[in-house]
Scaffold this motif. Sequence first.
Motif, PDB file in Angstrom:
ATOM      1  N   ALA A 336     -27.505  -6.242  51.766  1.00 44.65           N
ATOM      2  CA  ALA A 336     -28.274  -7.288  52.122  1.00 44.65           C
ATOM      3  C   ALA A 336     -27.393  -8.557  52.665  1.00 44.65           C
ATOM      4  N   GLY A 337     -26.209  -8.888  52.655  1.00 46.71           N
ATOM      5  CA  GLY A 337     -25.598  -9.755  52.971  1.00 46.71           C
ATOM      6  C   GLY A 337     -25.338  -9.592  54.635  1.00 46.71           C
ATOM      7  N   ALA A 338     -25.359  -8.474  55.123  1.00 48.67           N
ATOM      8  CA  ALA A 338     -25.175  -8.117  56.492  1.00 48.67           C
ATOM      9  C   ALA A 338     -26.408  -8.617  57.157  1.00 48.67           C
ATOM     10  N   ALA A 339     -27.489  -8.836  56.602  1.00 47.15           N
ATOM     11  CA  ALA A 339     -28.560  -9.191  57.217  1.00 47.15           C
ATOM     12  C   ALA A 339     -28.618 -10.688  58.151  1.00 47.15           C
ATOM     13  N   ILE A 340     -27.630 -11.410  57.361  1.00 49.20           N
ATOM     14  CA  ILE A 340     -27.550 -12.932  57.576  1.00 49.20           C
ATOM     15  C   ILE A 340     -27.634 -13.273  59.314  1.00 49.20           C
ATOM     16  N   ARG A 341     -27.220 -12.363  60.022  1.00 50.27           N
ATOM     17  CA  ARG A 341     -27.127 -12.607  61.521  1.00 50.27           C
ATOM     18  C   ARG A 341     -28.568 -12.461  62.212  1.00 50.27           C
ATOM     19  N   PHE A 342     -29.417 -11.912  61.492  1.00 47.94           N
ATOM     20  CA  PHE A 342     -31.036 -11.898  62.116  1.00 47.94           C
ATOM     21  C   PHE A 342     -31.862 -13.077  61.818  1.00 47.94           C
ATOM     22  N   PHE A 343     -31.535 -13.927  60.706  1.00 45.80           N
ATOM     23  CA  PHE A 343     -32.266 -14.995  60.245  1.00 45.80           C
ATOM     24  C   PHE A 343     -31.904 -16.279  61.170  1.00 45.80           C
ATOM     25  N   ASP A 344     -32.909 -17.215  61.265  1.00 43.20           N
ATOM     26  CA  ASP A 344     -32.704 -18.424  61.829  1.00 43.20           C
ATOM     27  C   ASP A 344     -32.044 -19.283  61.103  1.00 43.20           C
ATOM     28  N   HIS A 345     -31.272 -20.156  61.676  1.00 37.33           N
ATOM     29  CA  HIS A 345     -30.808 -21.468  60.947  1.00 37.33           C
ATOM     30  C   HIS A 345     -30.164 -20.848  59.709  1.00 37.33           C
ATOM     31  N   ALA A 346     -29.410 -19.723  59.725  1.00 44.94           N
ATOM     32  CA  ALA A 346     -28.835 -19.233  58.395  1.00 44.94           C
ATOM     33  C   ALA A 346     -27.568 -20.106  58.301  1.00 44.94           C
ATOM     34  N   ILE A 347     -27.167 -20.004  56.875  1.00 44.81           N
ATOM     35  CA  ILE A 347     -26.090 -20.854  56.357  1.00 44.81           C
ATOM     36  C   ILE A 347     -25.320 -20.058  55.510  1.00 44.81           C
ATOM     37  N   GLY A 348     -23.906 -20.473  55.219  1.00 39.13           N
ATOM     38  CA  GLY A 348     -23.439 -20.122  53.848  1.00 39.13           C
ATOM     39  C   GLY A 348     -23.285 -21.448  53.045  1.00 39.13           C
ATOM     40  N   VAL A 349     -23.009 -21.345  51.862  1.00 39.36           N
ATOM     41  CA  VAL A 349     -22.728 -22.533  50.942  1.00 39.36           C
ATOM     42  C   VAL A 349     -21.428 -22.156  50.247  1.00 39.36           C
ATOM     43  N   ASN A 350     -20.490 -23.099  50.239  1.00 37.63           N
ATOM     44  CA  ASN A 350     -19.294 -22.938  49.557  1.00 37.63           C
ATOM     45  C   ASN A 350     -19.353 -23.303  48.246  1.00 37.63           C
ATOM     46  N   VAL A 351     -19.596 -22.528  47.271  1.00 35.90           N
ATOM     47  CA  VAL A 351     -20.101 -22.855  45.818  1.00 35.90           C
ATOM     48  C   VAL A 351     -18.881 -22.639  45.043  1.00 35.90           C
ATOM     49  N   PRO A 352     -18.787 -23.466  43.729  1.00 31.36           N
ATOM     50  CA  PRO A 352     -17.963 -23.431  42.646  1.00 31.36           C
ATOM     51  C   PRO A 352     -17.733 -22.015  42.267  1.00 31.36           C
ATOM     52  N   ARG A 353     -16.501 -21.684  42.013  1.00 30.91           N
ATOM     53  CA  ARG A 353     -16.101 -20.274  41.392  1.00 30.91           C
ATOM     54  C   ARG A 353     -17.222 -19.939  40.119  1.00 30.91           C
ATOM     55  N   SER A 354     -17.666 -20.881  39.478  1.00 29.69           N
ATOM     56  CA  SER A 354     -18.510 -20.494  38.131  1.00 29.69           C
ATOM     57  C   SER A 354     -19.791 -19.895  38.660  1.00 29.69           C
ATOM     58  N   ARG A 355     -20.071 -20.054  39.928  1.00 28.35           N
ATOM     59  CA  ARG A 355     -21.456 -19.272  40.227  1.00 28.35           C
ATOM     60  C   ARG A 355     -21.088 -17.528  40.414  1.00 28.35           C
ATOM     61  N   PHE A 356     -19.726 -17.352  40.382  1.00 27.56           N
ATOM     62  CA  PHE A 356     -19.450 -15.851  40.527  1.00 27.56           C
ATOM     63  C   PHE A 356     -18.781 -15.367  39.311  1.00 27.56           C
ATOM     64  N   LEU A 357     -19.627 -14.698  38.354  1.00 31.27           N
ATOM     65  CA  LEU A 357     -18.947 -14.201  37.031  1.00 31.27           C
ATOM     66  C   LEU A 357     -19.378 -12.734  36.768  1.00 31.27           C
ATOM     67  N   PRO A 358     -18.943 -11.714  37.729  1.00 26.87           N
ATOM     68  CA  PRO A 358     -19.420 -10.406  37.476  1.00 26.87           C
ATOM     69  C   PRO A 358     -19.036  -9.781  36.364  1.00 26.87           C
ATOM     70  N   VAL A 359     -19.678  -8.953  35.845  1.00 24.74           N
ATOM     71  CA  VAL A 359     -19.148  -8.236  34.681  1.00 24.74           C
ATOM     72  C   VAL A 359     -18.968  -6.404  35.234  1.00 24.74           C
ATOM     73  N   LYS A 360     -17.925  -6.373  35.753  1.00 20.05           N
ATOM     74  CA  LYS A 360     -17.877  -4.794  36.381  1.00 20.05           C
ATOM     75  C   LYS A 360     -17.258  -3.769  35.373  1.00 20.05           C
ATOM     76  N   ALA A 361     -16.261  -4.421  34.401  1.00 17.36           N
ATOM     77  CA  ALA A 361     -15.717  -3.499  33.581  1.00 17.36           C
ATOM     78  C   ALA A 361     -15.397  -4.141  32.186  1.00 17.36           C
ATOM     79  N   THR A 362     -14.998  -3.468  31.342  1.00 15.44           N
ATOM     80  CA  THR A 362     -14.696  -4.153  29.954  1.00 15.44           C
ATOM     81  C   THR A 362     -13.742  -5.234  29.968  1.00 15.44           C
ATOM     82  N   SER A 363     -12.772  -5.354  30.933  1.00 11.88           N
ATOM     83  CA  SER A 363     -11.889  -6.425  30.941  1.00 11.88           C
ATOM     84  C   SER A 363     -12.582  -7.517  31.241  1.00 11.88           C
TER      85      SER A 363
END
Length: 469
Positions: A336-363
């Motif tokens: 889905a991220g690769a679709a960014i170049r097809f949308f108008d006025h697309a932006i990124g927003v540089n967010v605090p790390r706290s918005r990225f807390l994935p659980v991929k493993a038991t660690s």
Amino acid sequence: MATATEKLLKLQSAVTGLNQISDNEKSGFINLVSRYLSGEAQQIEWSKIETPTDEVVVPYDSMAPLSEDLAETKKLLDKLVVLKLNGGLGTTMGCTGPKSVIEVRNGLTFLDLIVTQIESLNTKYGCSVPLLLMNSFNTHDDTLKIVERYSKSNIDIHTFNQSQYPRLVAEDFIPFPCKGQTDKDGWYPPGHGDVFSSLKNSGKLDDLLSQGKEYVFVANSDNLGAVVDLKILGHLLRHQNEYCMEVTPKTLADVKGGTLISYEGRVQLLEIAQVPDEHVNEFKSIEKFKIFNTNNLWLNLKAIKRLVEAEALKMEIIPNPKEVNGVKVLQLETAAGAAIRFFDHAIGVNVPRSRFLPVKATSDLLLVQSDLYTLTDGFVTRNNARNNPENPSIELGPEFKKVSNYLGHFKSIPSIIELDSLKVSGDVWFGAGIKLKGKVVITAKPGEKLEIPDGAVLENKEINSAEDI
């Protein structure tokens, strides 16, 4: 060798006979394969890559603060839908069923937390933000049963399925189900780039638009940091950005993550797979490419409709070769991220790390179940008592890979507020009330069981036997 055209014709006639899937899925699949065979992949010219400016990747702190007016906020929220990508199974963590039903903390699953968060928003502002779950055929039946639990909550929960495509037998490009592999192993869900057409094909997109919804916030169901952010939503509505990708500063753990670049006047995602070999080290450097994609995405619903109907979303294809039951197969996926170049006025927003807390493993589970985090109203928040902005690095051996084994090895989760790194190998068992600080390495000798006693405090220690404790 058959030519691409011959392969495609043969494939088309084979796919026509696959009655398990809809006409939309058949044409979507044929489309994907023909794009793949035509080799239309966009070649990135390295010299044209530019670092995005603050207009393109907006610093989070520069966004206007939220209005104090509850009625204003309710107006914003009434335009929002939350969509969680719920197609993944918990197999890598040794669990059956959807990954989102793994218990994260206090007996609550990912889904419990998501529902609680949206409930508290709806209650606080008197709005009605619906929750959509995009399932795959792997998670659909289980999710329907689980969602019944929430029938008394104040949110509308909708589920829909992403596409189901046949795996291709690598040798001759014939769909695996046509060769007798008719069970689930013959099929695959084609990545989350499929979210756009699946929203449209399921009828959900038109339903939402007719209810006056304008934006959808899409995130992985296992990212505990992906909560609704009113500051971002307000910014998008004010500036009419059709697409917003949340990015966050890279640490050494994220060097492979996709990054945003400015390229020929548009913002686009650059993934490691698109990088020429001679530039891979540069791509991984934290100096030049400082941010990576969290896969928290905000999208304008009308724009999705326009682009899907125009068949304009031609994201990079990710070929994923696998071996299933001894047969080499190929699955073609998009992100889905690769679709960014097809949308108008697309932006990124540089967010605090706290918005990225994935659980991929038991660690990762160890981090969020420890005293490093607290849980209130479904929100997992980092403990202020930790001074280091980065989380400790945790490596657990194969004995801890499955959730059930991992839980069995801890009487209680150790305190890790002052931990820098932990590496555990072998059959190690943890008592209750243990504190880990600094750099701790624990190694049980092969065939031996090593028990860490209740109340032990391990600070900058390397432990190979009970005597070292």
